[in-house]
Design a protein around this motif. Structure first.
Motif, PDB file in Angstrom:
ATOM      1  N   ARG A   1       0.829  -1.198   0.000  1.00  0.00           N
ATOM      2  CA  ARG A   1       0.000   0.000   0.000  1.00  0.00           C
ATOM      3  C   ARG A   1       0.863   1.247   0.000  1.00  0.00           C
ATOM      4  NH1 ARG A   1      -4.329  -0.217   4.497  1.00  0.00           N
ATOM      5  NH2 ARG A   1      -2.773  -1.318   5.733  1.00  0.00           N
TER       6      ARG A   1
ATOM      7  N   LEU B   1      -4.150  16.149   5.271  1.00  0.00           N
ATOM      8  CA  LEU B   1      -4.201  15.023   6.209  1.00  0.00           C
ATOM      9  C   LEU B   1      -3.686  13.802   5.472  1.00  0.00           C
ATOM     10  CD1 LEU B   1      -7.800  15.606   7.621  1.00  0.00           C
ATOM     11  CD2 LEU B   1      -5.626  16.378   8.598  1.00  0.00           C
ATOM     12  N   GLY B   2      -3.063  12.892   6.184  1.00  0.00           N
ATOM     13  CA  GLY B   2      -2.577  11.719   5.480  1.00  0.00           C
ATOM     14  C   GLY B   2      -2.167  10.598   6.392  1.00  0.00           C
ATOM     15  N   GLN B   3      -1.768   9.530   5.771  1.00  0.00           N
ATOM     16  CA  GLN B   3      -1.275   8.360   6.480  1.00  0.00           C
ATOM     17  C   GLN B   3       0.037   7.959   5.807  1.00  0.00           C
ATOM     18  OE1 GLN B   3      -4.035   5.019   6.467  1.00  0.00           O
ATOM     19  NE2 GLN B   3      -3.791   4.726   8.661  1.00  0.00           N
ATOM     20  N   ILE B   4       1.090   7.907   6.601  1.00  0.00           N
ATOM     21  CA  ILE B   4       2.395   7.529   6.072  1.00  0.00           C
ATOM     22  C   ILE B   4       2.606   6.055   6.389  1.00  0.00           C
ATOM     23  CG2 ILE B   4       4.874   7.914   6.276  1.00  0.00           C
ATOM     24  CD1 ILE B   4       4.121  10.811   7.193  1.00  0.00           C
TER      25      ILE B   4
ATOM     26  N   TRP C   1      -0.630   8.036   1.722  1.00  0.00           N
ATOM     27  CA  TRP C   1      -1.566   8.877   0.976  1.00  0.00           C
ATOM     28  C   TRP C   1      -1.771  10.207   1.696  1.00  0.00           C
ATOM     29  CZ3 TRP C   1      -5.888  10.081   3.832  1.00  0.00           C
ATOM     30  CH2 TRP C   1      -6.266   9.185   4.856  1.00  0.00           C
ATOM     31  N   MET C   2      -2.188  11.177   0.929  1.00  0.00           N
ATOM     32  CA  MET C   2      -2.495  12.494   1.473  1.00  0.00           C
ATOM     33  C   MET C   2      -3.845  12.922   0.933  1.00  0.00           C
ATOM     34  SD  MET C   2       1.003  14.682   1.213  1.00  0.00           S
ATOM     35  CE  MET C   2       1.056  14.549  -0.557  1.00  0.00           C
ATOM     36  N   ASP C   3      -4.562  13.659   1.762  1.00  0.00           N
ATOM     37  CA  ASP C   3      -5.863  14.181   1.358  1.00  0.00           C
ATOM     38  C   ASP C   3      -5.800  15.699   1.525  1.00  0.00           C
ATOM     39  OD1 ASP C   3      -8.486  14.108   0.566  1.00  0.00           O
ATOM     40  OD2 ASP C   3      -9.276  13.770   2.579  1.00  0.00           O
TER      41      ASP C   3
END
Lengths: 433, 433
Positions: B96, B109-112, B99-101
């Motif tokens: 995976r 905002l995101g998840q690394i 992602w960034m929003d």
């Protein structure tokens, strides 16, 4: 706040495994609920929560849920609704699809992703009843697609005040409508094993006191549990471009949680270190929770002056903090170097409470240095995966001999024969190739 | 094999938590390694593996790895290479991206998503040294991007035979080149805390005996561990379209693992039940491991005759088996109804050993009914996630009052002030809206 030279800091603090008496009490409660069901659940609720209930009174009624809305301020409803919406949006981005991979030989391999069927969320009573924690536990499960989400929470002080209406509103906004007024180890046992009134769940999450934590550990295996959180931490990495008043306020917002909480500033600037130390002292004196925050700062707070931002980053990676704020010029340029941090807040306006309450990411984040190998709560915590193998005849004929080779090497002749019986029937004999 | 009416079967078996003496021994070993490092590691290796080594001799040399290839059959290398390639392909599909929003107000905002940095894989010695388990533990970590994967395995019987060359070849094919000849609780402690010769890891996985399992439990928290596997299980759901010889062979391939293994057939056909029972008896008599398989079939095997496939599926969902074979007409039409199963094998050619060794999905799968809430090992087990919040000034001005409302409701004034100090400096005052 102490300014200290760089040294071997460690954010790890002792984990509380409870006294032998607490462990024995919890084991007894769990055993009794497992055997006696509702009878034991009602007995322990009367004993520990001083509330006499019948089985029929355990579940919160739709009328009570509705009435809760009239007992809270409209401004609270507005804020919790906005927070829930942000949290839902962020977690929606984490959803994954089942997938299949079609092979040229006609085989199909895949991974099926499904929500857990039933999840229980524990919500503490009294002062630790945080509506924000209700959202952070429930919404990821709901976004994952868990069809049954159930909440348990103590019945209230002496059964008089009942459940905090703010908690009920948060539950309703998050989408929970199955709520039972039980708490403590007895509530955890009821969720794990089920009683006449409460159907058992697949996973239990949510914070609680030492009895709740021990009960979760006790029932683990029968059900899944979330990880048990340690004291909260923040590390702020800041340079002279930061505002000492902002940084001090953020450090104190962490320190006020708990005397065991830890707040650390890492900076390459001696001047900034001194200015922030002064600000911490000034703001601390004005805080309602100054006793708690003061103890935290005294025992687990520090300002570390480093040679450079790069050295600061290596300190951060060693500490692996729950929360990290990077308040320097061009903070995004350092994100790629952060190996270990549960949540990263970038720039002057990303104060930790923005994430604690509102922005969308989860506020349940690995503590005690475990961000090295674990992650904030998210949708993945409420799904399970099944592998899928649809092997074609062609694939088996093609690869059967290799599978048998590997099985026989491991001394598992039965495995080899399960392949061989098929190869033989299909008119081929294993020729050893 | 017993044909039994439908009843409350339960695949759960007792988990072995070790004797008090075993627990005490493991605690002592872990403590000694933590304090003494290599000295204790070498001492315990001499004591338990009867092999005297120096620190310099702990690590397997590149020459030994190369030499191992000359000690195994080319057909084995061919098979293990093909299996590794399939396993790698399947796990690549699980990768995976971070992602960034981007929000309309300029916030991000995101998840690394990052791999763990260093992972240790335990490989048992002696007869339990399975090359296939090396692939199944190492490849997901490697695909996740873990830069350092280290393997530990006992030095061999009396230090004479050395490490099984098949294990070394499997390790090399999976991509491991840091291998230490240490085993038991001392190896687990060395991975968790590090010694002069072995750097500490972030996660330990791989099967082992009771001492290894207890040591993993002991070091959990300092490092992550994988779940501890129970005895293996298969449930076959089959109708008269299936071949009793195939199904019997598959049941026996599970039963030969271990006397505690469980093999269960669920079928709507009495005739098929009887034919399979006869086949099991016939094939069992011919199996080299017939004593083990026979005990498993006797104690944990059963044929359950149900009214319909649908009823069979509800039995499957209740049992939540590690392995499920569906051998009926149009098996794919039932996949959507399977709620709980670790791995699902569809159709007559998807014999369980296809998945144990070769097809690509992982063979480390939740046992003991835990497929209800857990998943086969995959790439996700070797990554960690960090939340990222970059809040814009506009977003803070817009939402600050709501964040303060929520913080103040929870009695966390310091949280509210961390927002307020910013709102005030930006020329606005919180006006309560």
């Amino acid at each position: 706040m102490k300014i200290v030279p760089i040294q071997e800091f460690d954010l790890k603090r002792e984990v509380d495994y409870g006294t032998p008496e607490q462990n024995a009490t919890v084991k007894q409660i769990v055993r009794d609920i497992k055997v006696e069901g509702d009878a034991a659940l009602l007995r322990y609720t009367e004993k520990y929560d001083r509330t006499a209930l019948s089985s029929e009174q355990l579940r919160v009624t739709p009328e009570e849920l509705k009435a809760a809305y009239e007992r809270v301020e409209p401004s609270f409803v507005k804020a919790i609704t906005a927070a829930a919406s942000n949290i839902r949006s962020f977690h929606m981005r984490q959803k994954r699809n089942s997938w299949m991979d079609m092979q040229p030989d006609g085989s199909i391999l895949g991974q099926i992703i499904r929500p857990l069927k039933r999840v229980g969320v524990y919500v503490p009573g009294g002062k630790a009843a945080y509506p924000s924690s209700v959202l952070m536990n429930v919404i990821p499960a709901q976004v994952a697609g868990v069809p049954e989400i159930v909440m348990v929470t103590p019945p209230g002080t002496n059964g008089k005040e009942g459940i905090d209406p703010y908690i009920l509103v948060a539950a309703a906004e998050a989408g929970v409508n199955e709520i039972y007024r039980v708490g403590g180890a007895q509530a955890i046992a009821a969720l794990a094993y089920g009683t006449e009134s409460i159907a058992p769940v697949d996973k239990i999450c949510g914070p609680g006191n030492i009895y709740v934590a021990l009960a979760k550990r006790e029932v683990y295996g029968a059900v899944d549990i979330d990880s048990i959180a340690g004291p909260s931490e923040i590390v702020v990495l800041a340079d002279e471009s930061a505002d000492p008043a902002y940084v001090a306020a953020d450090l104190l917002s962490q320190a006020e949680h708990d005397e065991m909480a830890s707040a650390i500033l890492v900076t390459p600037s001696q001047a900034f270190a001194e200015a922030t130390s002064v600000e911490v002292a000034r703001q601390l004196a004005l805080l309602p929770r100054r006793d708690i925050a003061g103890a935290s700062i005294e025992n687990y707070g520090a300002i570390i002056v480093v040679e450079s931002i790069e050295e600061g980053i290596s300190v951060v990676n060693r500490l692996a903090p729950e929360h990290l704020e990077i308040v320097v010029e061009d903070p995004m340029s350092y994100v790629g170097s952060i190996e270990n941090a549960g949540a990263i807040f970038l720039g002057p306006y990303s104060s930790e409470p923005v994430g604690d309450y509102f922005a969308g990411p989860n506020h349940i984040i690995p503590t005690n240095g475990t961000a090295r190998f674990s992650s904030p709560v998210d949708v993945d915590d409420f799904i399970k995966k099944s592998s899928m193998i649809y092997y074609s005849k062609e694939a088996l004929l093609q690869n059967g001999a290799m599978i048998m080779e590997l099985a026989r090497h491991e001394g598992l002749e039965g495995h080899a024969r399960a392949i061989e019986v098929r190869l033989e029937k299909e008119g081929r004999v294993n020729n050893g190739q």
